[in-house]
Enzyme design. Structure first.
Site, PDB file in Angstrom:
ATOM      1  N   GLU A 264       0.841  -1.199   0.000  1.00 46.46           N
ATOM      2  CA  GLU A 264       0.000   0.000   0.000  1.00 46.46           C
ATOM      3  C   GLU A 264       0.875   1.248   0.000  1.00 46.46           C
ATOM      4  O   GLU A 264       1.922   1.255   0.653  1.00 46.46           O
ATOM      5  CB  GLU A 264      -0.926  -0.007   1.217  1.00 46.46           C
ATOM      6  CG  GLU A 264      -1.929  -1.144   1.200  1.00 46.46           C
ATOM      7  CD  GLU A 264      -2.896  -1.128   2.381  1.00 46.46           C
ATOM      8  OE1 GLU A 264      -2.818  -0.207   3.234  1.00 46.46           O
ATOM      9  OE2 GLU A 264      -3.735  -2.038   2.462  1.00 46.46           O
ATOM     10  N   HIS A 282      -8.144   1.132   1.776  1.00 46.40           N
ATOM     11  CA  HIS A 282      -7.967   0.908   3.220  1.00 46.40           C
ATOM     12  C   HIS A 282      -8.819   1.891   4.035  1.00 46.40           C
ATOM     13  O   HIS A 282      -8.304   2.622   4.897  1.00 46.40           O
ATOM     14  CB  HIS A 282      -6.491   1.039   3.610  1.00 46.40           C
ATOM     15  CG  HIS A 282      -6.149   0.251   4.850  1.00 46.40           C
ATOM     16  ND1 HIS A 282      -4.920  -0.349   5.045  1.00 46.40           N
ATOM     17  CD2 HIS A 282      -6.871  -0.036   5.957  1.00 46.40           C
ATOM     18  CE1 HIS A 282      -4.903  -0.959   6.218  1.00 46.40           C
ATOM     19  NE2 HIS A 282      -6.082  -0.783   6.781  1.00 46.40           N
TER      20      HIS A 282
END
Length: 310
Positions: A264, A282
């Site tokens: 990420e 997220h």
């Protein structure tokens, strides 16, 4: 009782945390954009370190935290704090598992509905002036089997919401499942293989450990229904993204929705090229209510620890 400890907040958190700590006499420094280099220079001056998701507390930083009594994460997991290093230095490590419980569970429901009714495609095509009503034959969640892998606070909340939608709930956890809770939601307990073979939707709620790395891999996916859908709002790395990509591309799964990724930010991830895949960045705990609750929980836990009651 008033306290004199110094607190460094390293990430952006709800103002309630700062307010509660200051009301109890703690000296709070708020640096939500602090760099790792600056943190390494300053961390030794503080008794309490607070992070959210942006900042990682490595073993090297723990070694420099010579005055530290408490390290806190305003969130659920503790992946970004070296808990072993902290434990070796007798530093208490706390988190706010209560904060994100409802927010994450509601996101899972939203993602299931989005897949069941192909909402992203419907929206996208209408924006392109295409009326594809006849192509959008969806399915209902009622009567479907939801397999929940991991029945902690979030998994339990999800089970209750799913039952309100008249879904059937199958549960697996390595920790014994509370029989009263199982009775409340009509939970069918199963081993992981049975759950995967039986479920129409599978939602993961597990930490990232050696035992859960690529928990859902090519072999596990091959046992699932071809119409089944996977949702992961727990931790990136618990689903083998390469195996998931191949299964979705080949039509061996009905769909998948990930809120967490192995790397990420997940910019350029090949999964987003697939029409039967939904991605969110997220955002599981990214609600005003969850952030406020998590900040308040952490503030109260810090005060209780300093008072010697936790």
């Amino acid at each position: 009782m008033s306290f004199s400890e110094k607190v460094l907040i390293c990430d952006q958190v709800d103002a309630v945390l700062n307010n509660v700590l200051q009301k109890n006499g703690l000296a709070v420094t708020y640096e939500p954009q602090i760099t790792p280099e600056d943190l390494a220079k300053k961390i030794g001056d503080y008794e309490i370190i607070v992070v959210r998701s942006r900042t990682t507390i490595t073993k090297e930083l723990v070694e420099k935290a010579t005055k530290c009594k408490i390290m806190a994460r305003v969130g659920v997991g503790l992946d970004n704090i070296d808990t072993e290093a902290a434990k070796a230095k007798n530093i208490r490590v706390i988190n706010a598992v209560e904060g994100a419980m409802n927010a994450v569970a509601e996101l899972v429901i939203g993602l299931m509905l989005a897949m069941a009714r192909d909402i992203p495609r419907a929206d996208r095509e209408l924006r392109n002036d295409k009326w594809i009503k006849k192509e959008l034959m969806g399915t209902e969640l009622a009567g479907k089997y939801l397999g929940i892998v991991g029945l902690g606070n979030i998994g339990k909340r999800l089970a209750r919401l799913a039952r309100a939608l008249n879904m059937n709930v199958i549960g697996f956890d390595v920790i014994p499942i509370d029989p009263e809770f199982a009775k409340e939601v009509g939970l069918m307990k199963a081993d992981l293989d049975t759950l995967l073979q039986s479920a129409d939707y599978v939602s993961l709620h597990v930490p990232l450990l050696d035992s859960t790395k690529n928990l859902i891999n090519a072999q596990k996916i091959s046992t699932m229904k071809k119409t089944a859908r996977i949702i992961n709002t727990s931790r990136g790395g618990t689903v083998d993204e390469d195996a998931l990509y191949e299964a979705l591309k080949a039509g061996n799964l009905g769909g998948a929705a990930l809120d967490v990724f192995e790397k990420e930010p997940a910019i350029g991830n090949k999964l987003v090229s697939l029409p039967n895949f939904i991605a969110t960045p997220h955002i599981g705990a990214q609600t005003k209510e969850a952030q406020s609750l998590a900040a308040n929980v952490i503030a109260e836990k810090i005060i209780q620890i300093l008072r010697g009651v936790l």
